[in-house]
Design a protein around this motif. Structure first.
Motif, mmCIF file in Angstrom:
data_model
loop_
_atom_site.group_PDB
_atom_site.id
_atom_site.type_symbol
_atom_site.label_atom_id
_atom_site.label_comp_id
_atom_site.label_asym_id
_atom_site.label_seq_id
_atom_site.Cartn_x
_atom_site.Cartn_y
_atom_site.Cartn_z
ATOM 1 N N ALA A 69 -11.633 -7.187 81.611
ATOM 2 C CA ALA A 69 -11.920 -6.653 80.278
ATOM 3 C C ALA A 69 -13.227 -5.873 80.281
ATOM 4 C CB ALA A 69 -11.981 -7.783 79.257
ATOM 5 N N VAL A 70 -14.233 -6.399 80.988
ATOM 6 C CA VAL A 70 -15.524 -5.700 81.071
ATOM 7 C C VAL A 70 -15.338 -4.357 81.768
ATOM 8 C CG1 VAL A 70 -17.852 -5.788 82.032
ATOM 9 C CG2 VAL A 70 -16.827 -7.855 81.053
ATOM 10 N N PRO B 93 -9.292 -14.247 71.534
ATOM 11 C CA PRO B 93 -8.998 -15.672 71.769
ATOM 12 C C PRO B 93 -7.788 -16.123 70.951
ATOM 13 C CG PRO B 93 -11.293 -15.291 71.069
ATOM 14 C CD PRO B 93 -10.518 -14.059 70.748
ATOM 15 N N LEU B 94 -6.914 -16.888 71.579
ATOM 16 C CA LEU B 94 -5.758 -17.485 70.909
ATOM 17 C C LEU B 94 -5.832 -18.994 71.102
ATOM 18 C CD1 LEU B 94 -2.859 -15.148 72.168
ATOM 19 C CD2 LEU B 94 -4.232 -14.896 70.089
ATOM 20 N N LEU C 259 -13.513 -10.083 70.663
ATOM 21 C CA LEU C 259 -14.823 -9.984 71.284
ATOM 22 C C LEU C 259 -14.884 -8.659 72.035
ATOM 23 C CD1 LEU C 259 -14.852 -13.573 72.842
ATOM 24 C CD2 LEU C 259 -15.774 -12.889 70.623
ATOM 25 N N HIS C 260 -15.949 -7.897 71.819
ATOM 26 C CA HIS C 260 -16.064 -6.571 72.425
ATOM 27 C C HIS C 260 -17.217 -6.581 73.428
ATOM 28 C CE1 HIS C 260 -13.198 -4.631 69.646
ATOM 29 N NE2 HIS C 260 -13.667 -5.506 68.764
ATOM 30 N N VAL D 99 -20.703 -15.453 80.674
ATOM 31 C CA VAL D 99 -21.072 -15.640 79.267
ATOM 32 C C VAL D 99 -19.887 -15.314 78.368
ATOM 33 C CG1 VAL D 99 -22.600 -14.864 77.420
ATOM 34 C CG2 VAL D 99 -23.510 -15.183 79.729
ATOM 35 N N LEU D 100 -19.180 -14.238 78.693
ATOM 36 C CA LEU D 100 -18.002 -13.852 77.905
ATOM 37 C C LEU D 100 -16.954 -14.959 77.933
ATOM 38 C CD1 LEU D 100 -16.570 -11.663 76.274
ATOM 39 C CD2 LEU D 100 -15.775 -10.656 78.434
#
Length: 296
Positions: free
Chosen positions: A206-207, A215-216, A261-262, A271-272
């Motif tokens: 994702a980064v 999140p689910l 979350l972006h 951290v993510l």
């Protein structure tokens, strides 16, 4: 990303993706009880699910061959298939929060094989799954046809390439779903949890792709109460878990969609992962702050 013999997973070495453990076992499952539904109805459910799996394989094969079909209709077909499959199994779906739109890395806790259907029923997506799934009857063929990214946990040196494939799918505009715990657990609020929590490796995708992380949170209820009945644990066979679900009446799966979350460019995947895990498990704000301070 390069790897060496001394560091087989490259920058992901030591993150514990390949041998996750939940500590859950047979004691986490409810005691055996008489089936809620008749033998005839259970057989009907099973035949219906087999039919839905065959239909799903057809949908997965045909959609890429119809380039003129609007993408929205393709997504609707995939979502409808997953919802009807849950319904055929006698499982009710509840969705809370805004359904994800556009590309995203979807991350969820992992309790059951039903989780895959629940995620697809909310947002059509490519899945990340262990390579053993490929050998499951019908399910494996369907997963492969749907573009599942398979992870071979016995080959940690393949991890960078797998992360790159996920990042490529995100860059192309596709959503990808992953269960970062790496294994199933019973799902009980006060029960066992997978060791070391969310593995951060896939968050790097994702980064790298500049894609949001959604999140689910998945939870199951049986006859109105939280239950571990649908859980698929340890050495239990898939068939044993399927039989338990087929015999149950009033089984519900709820999917709570968290805020996206972006990650910023160059964000720390560890951290993510902690932030996403806190969102999935609804960690109190004060605890989340403590975790972020430690990660920094």
């Amino acid at each position: 990303m390069t790897t060496t013999a001394a560091d087989p997973a490259g920058p992901y070495a030591g993150e514990g993706l390949w041998r996750p453990a939940s500590g859950c076992g047979p004691d986490c499952l409810p005691p055996p009880v008489a089936p809620d539904v008749s033998r005839l109805r259970r057989a009907g459910r099973l035949l219906g699910v087999l039919g839905m799996l065959l239909a799903g394989a057809g949908v997965a094969v045909l959609l890429p061959l119809l380039p003129l079909l609007p993408a929205a209709r393709g997504r609707a077909a995939s979502r409808g298939w997953a919802r009807w499959t849950l319904r055929t199994l006698g499982v009710r779906l509840l969705v809370r929060g805004r359904t994800p739109r556009g590309r995203a890395l979807l991350v969820a806790n992992h309790v059951s094989w039903l989780d895959i259907l629940a995620v697809l029923a909310v947002s059509p997506t490519r899945m990340v799954a262990k390579c053993e799934v490929r050998s499951w009857p019908l399910v494996g063929a369907l997963a492969a046809a749907a573009g599942t990214v398979f992870v071979d946990r016995s080959r940690p040196r393949d991890l960078p390439a797998t992360v790159a494939r996920v990042a490529g799918a995100l860059r192309s505009g596709r959503s990808v779903a992953v269960f970062p715990e790496g294994t199933t657990w019973c799902g009980a609020a006060t029960g066992c949890r997978p060791s070391r929590g969310f593995r951060p490796a896939m968050f790097e995708a994702a980064v790298a792709a500049g894609a949001p992380v959604v999140p689910l949170s998945l939870a199951y209820r049986y006859a109105g109460d939280p239950s571990t009945l649908p859980a698929f644990l340890g050495a239990e066979t898939l068939w044993a878990s399927v039989r338990r679900v087929l015999a149950a009446r009033d089984l519900t799966v709820s999917v709570t969609v968290g805020a996206a979350l972006h990650p910023a460019e160059g964000a720390d995947r560890r951290v993510l992962a902690r932030i996403a895990e806190a969102a999935v498990h609804s960690t109190p704000r004060s605890v989340l702050a403590d975790r972020l301070d430690l990660a920094a």
